[in-house]
Write a protein that holds these residues in place. Structure first.
Motif, mmCIF file in Angstrom:
data_model
loop_
_atom_site.group_PDB
_atom_site.id
_atom_site.type_symbol
_atom_site.label_atom_id
_atom_site.label_comp_id
_atom_site.label_asym_id
_atom_site.label_seq_id
_atom_site.Cartn_x
_atom_site.Cartn_y
_atom_site.Cartn_z
ATOM 1 N N ARG A 23 47.313 40.173 45.608
ATOM 2 C CA ARG A 23 47.770 40.749 44.535
ATOM 3 C C ARG A 23 46.458 40.924 43.485
ATOM 4 O O ARG A 23 45.776 40.023 43.303
ATOM 5 C CB ARG A 23 48.776 40.086 43.698
ATOM 6 N N VAL A 24 46.083 42.078 43.252
ATOM 7 C CA VAL A 24 44.829 42.235 42.577
ATOM 8 C C VAL A 24 45.138 43.309 41.302
ATOM 9 O O VAL A 24 46.120 44.138 40.993
ATOM 10 C CB VAL A 24 43.824 43.379 43.439
ATOM 11 N N LYS A 25 44.434 42.785 40.103
ATOM 12 C CA LYS A 25 44.642 43.524 38.982
ATOM 13 C C LYS A 25 43.233 44.103 38.783
ATOM 14 O O LYS A 25 42.227 43.784 38.548
ATOM 15 C CB LYS A 25 44.699 42.432 37.808
ATOM 16 N N LEU A 26 43.608 45.762 38.600
ATOM 17 C CA LEU A 26 42.390 46.752 38.501
ATOM 18 C C LEU A 26 41.945 46.574 37.179
ATOM 19 O O LEU A 26 42.485 46.279 36.336
ATOM 20 C CB LEU A 26 42.821 48.089 38.937
ATOM 21 N N GLU A 27 40.924 46.998 36.940
ATOM 22 C CA GLU A 27 40.349 47.174 35.459
ATOM 23 C C GLU A 27 40.915 47.948 34.594
ATOM 24 O O GLU A 27 40.953 47.918 33.260
ATOM 25 C CB GLU A 27 38.873 47.653 35.647
ATOM 26 N N SER A 28 41.742 48.996 35.259
ATOM 27 C CA SER A 28 42.530 49.827 34.525
ATOM 28 C C SER A 28 43.990 49.346 33.848
ATOM 29 O O SER A 28 44.778 49.627 33.222
ATOM 30 C CB SER A 28 42.856 51.289 35.157
ATOM 31 N N GLY A 29 44.208 47.961 34.357
ATOM 32 C CA GLY A 29 45.111 47.191 33.958
ATOM 33 C C GLY A 29 46.517 47.214 35.195
ATOM 34 O O GLY A 29 47.495 46.539 34.941
ATOM 35 N N HIS A 30 46.623 48.191 36.119
ATOM 36 C CA HIS A 30 47.360 48.326 37.117
ATOM 37 C C HIS A 30 47.041 47.034 38.198
ATOM 38 O O HIS A 30 46.136 46.552 38.492
ATOM 39 C CB HIS A 30 47.384 49.494 37.874
ATOM 40 N N GLU A 31 48.389 46.698 38.631
ATOM 41 C CA GLU A 31 48.548 45.436 39.684
ATOM 42 C C GLU A 31 48.948 46.197 41.038
ATOM 43 O O GLU A 31 49.894 46.967 41.193
ATOM 44 C CB GLU A 31 49.616 44.590 39.231
ATOM 45 N N ILE A 32 48.186 45.941 42.245
ATOM 46 C CA ILE A 32 48.446 46.529 43.460
ATOM 47 C C ILE A 32 48.538 45.467 44.574
ATOM 48 O O ILE A 32 48.066 44.228 44.100
ATOM 49 C CB ILE A 32 47.069 47.639 43.916
ATOM 50 N N VAL A 33 48.787 45.543 45.471
ATOM 51 C CA VAL A 33 49.025 44.682 46.712
ATOM 52 C C VAL A 33 47.867 45.232 47.697
ATOM 53 O O VAL A 33 47.830 46.345 47.977
ATOM 54 C CB VAL A 33 50.240 44.590 47.217
ATOM 55 N N ALA A 34 46.960 44.245 48.174
ATOM 56 C CA ALA A 34 45.703 44.888 48.870
ATOM 57 C C ALA A 34 45.840 43.879 50.060
ATOM 58 O O ALA A 34 46.148 42.763 50.082
ATOM 59 C CB ALA A 34 44.504 44.694 48.236
ATOM 60 N N TYR A 35 45.271 44.460 51.181
ATOM 61 C CA TYR A 35 44.829 43.431 52.271
ATOM 62 C C TYR A 35 43.429 43.426 52.803
ATOM 63 O O TYR A 35 42.491 44.286 52.110
ATOM 64 C CB TYR A 35 45.659 43.868 53.758
ATOM 65 N N THR A 36 42.848 42.576 53.469
ATOM 66 C CA THR A 36 41.593 42.361 53.784
ATOM 67 C C THR A 36 41.008 43.443 54.655
ATOM 68 O O THR A 36 41.605 43.540 55.844
ATOM 69 C CB THR A 36 40.986 41.015 54.124
ATOM 70 N N ALA A 37 39.898 44.094 54.687
ATOM 71 C CA ALA A 37 39.297 44.979 55.515
ATOM 72 C C ALA A 37 38.798 44.131 56.837
ATOM 73 O O ALA A 37 38.689 42.982 56.781
ATOM 74 C CB ALA A 37 38.021 45.664 54.999
ATOM 75 N N GLY A 38 38.771 44.981 58.022
ATOM 76 C CA GLY A 38 38.650 44.227 59.209
ATOM 77 C C GLY A 38 37.039 43.785 59.421
ATOM 78 O O GLY A 38 36.904 42.615 59.813
ATOM 79 N N LYS A 39 35.999 44.400 58.463
ATOM 80 C CA LYS A 39 34.735 43.787 58.552
ATOM 81 C C LYS A 39 34.865 42.359 57.871
ATOM 82 O O LYS A 39 33.881 41.516 58.132
ATOM 83 C CB LYS A 39 33.802 44.716 57.873
ATOM 84 N N MET A 40 35.562 42.533 56.749
ATOM 85 C CA MET A 40 35.725 41.159 56.035
ATOM 86 C C MET A 40 36.201 39.871 56.850
ATOM 87 O O MET A 40 35.855 38.727 56.716
ATOM 88 C CB MET A 40 36.328 41.142 54.739
ATOM 89 N N LYS A 41 37.232 40.410 57.685
ATOM 90 C CA LYS A 41 37.867 39.259 58.585
ATOM 91 C C LYS A 41 36.821 38.972 59.703
ATOM 92 O O LYS A 41 36.750 37.715 60.094
ATOM 93 C CB LYS A 41 39.124 40.020 59.196
ATOM 94 N N LYS A 42 36.199 40.001 60.348
ATOM 95 C CA LYS A 42 35.270 39.728 61.226
ATOM 96 C C LYS A 42 33.981 38.778 60.933
ATOM 97 O O LYS A 42 33.795 37.793 61.534
ATOM 98 C CB LYS A 42 34.690 41.133 61.596
#
Length: 92
Positions: A23-42
């Motif tokens: 769960r990520v809080k953006l600088e604009s104040g919105h909260e979103i759900v995000a997943y890790t990109a493949g390069k970060m997993k690799k």
């Protein structure tokens, strides 16, 4: 027809969710759900709560995103005490 451009935002991880999601809080104040990109997993880049991240989102769905970069400068893990140092390795 060309592929739509992705939108990038800066934010902070506020909660680690099951199934490799955050769960990520953006600088604009919105909260979103995000997943890790493949390069970060690799490359086994670990993301903790409090880390500053860059999120990539589609213009069609602004509730989901993909973590593409973890910033090192601020909020990456617990700060070290002033007197604590890394253990030195002895060469023989």
């Amino acid at each position: 027809m060309a592929k739509e451009e992705l939108i990038t935002f800066e934010g902070e991880v506020i909660e680690i969710l099951p199934d490799a999601r955050y769960r990520v809080k953006l600088e604009s104040g919105h909260e979103i759900v995000a997943y890790t990109a493949g390069k970060m997993k690799k490359n086994r880049i670990k993301t903790l709560a409090g880390d500053r991240v860059t999120v990539e989102m589609s213009p069609y769905d602004l509730d989901k995103g993909r973590l593409i970069f973890r910033h090192k400068d601020s909020g990456s893990g617990a700060p070290r005490p002033a007197g604590a140092r890394r253990p030195q390795f002895r060469r023989r």
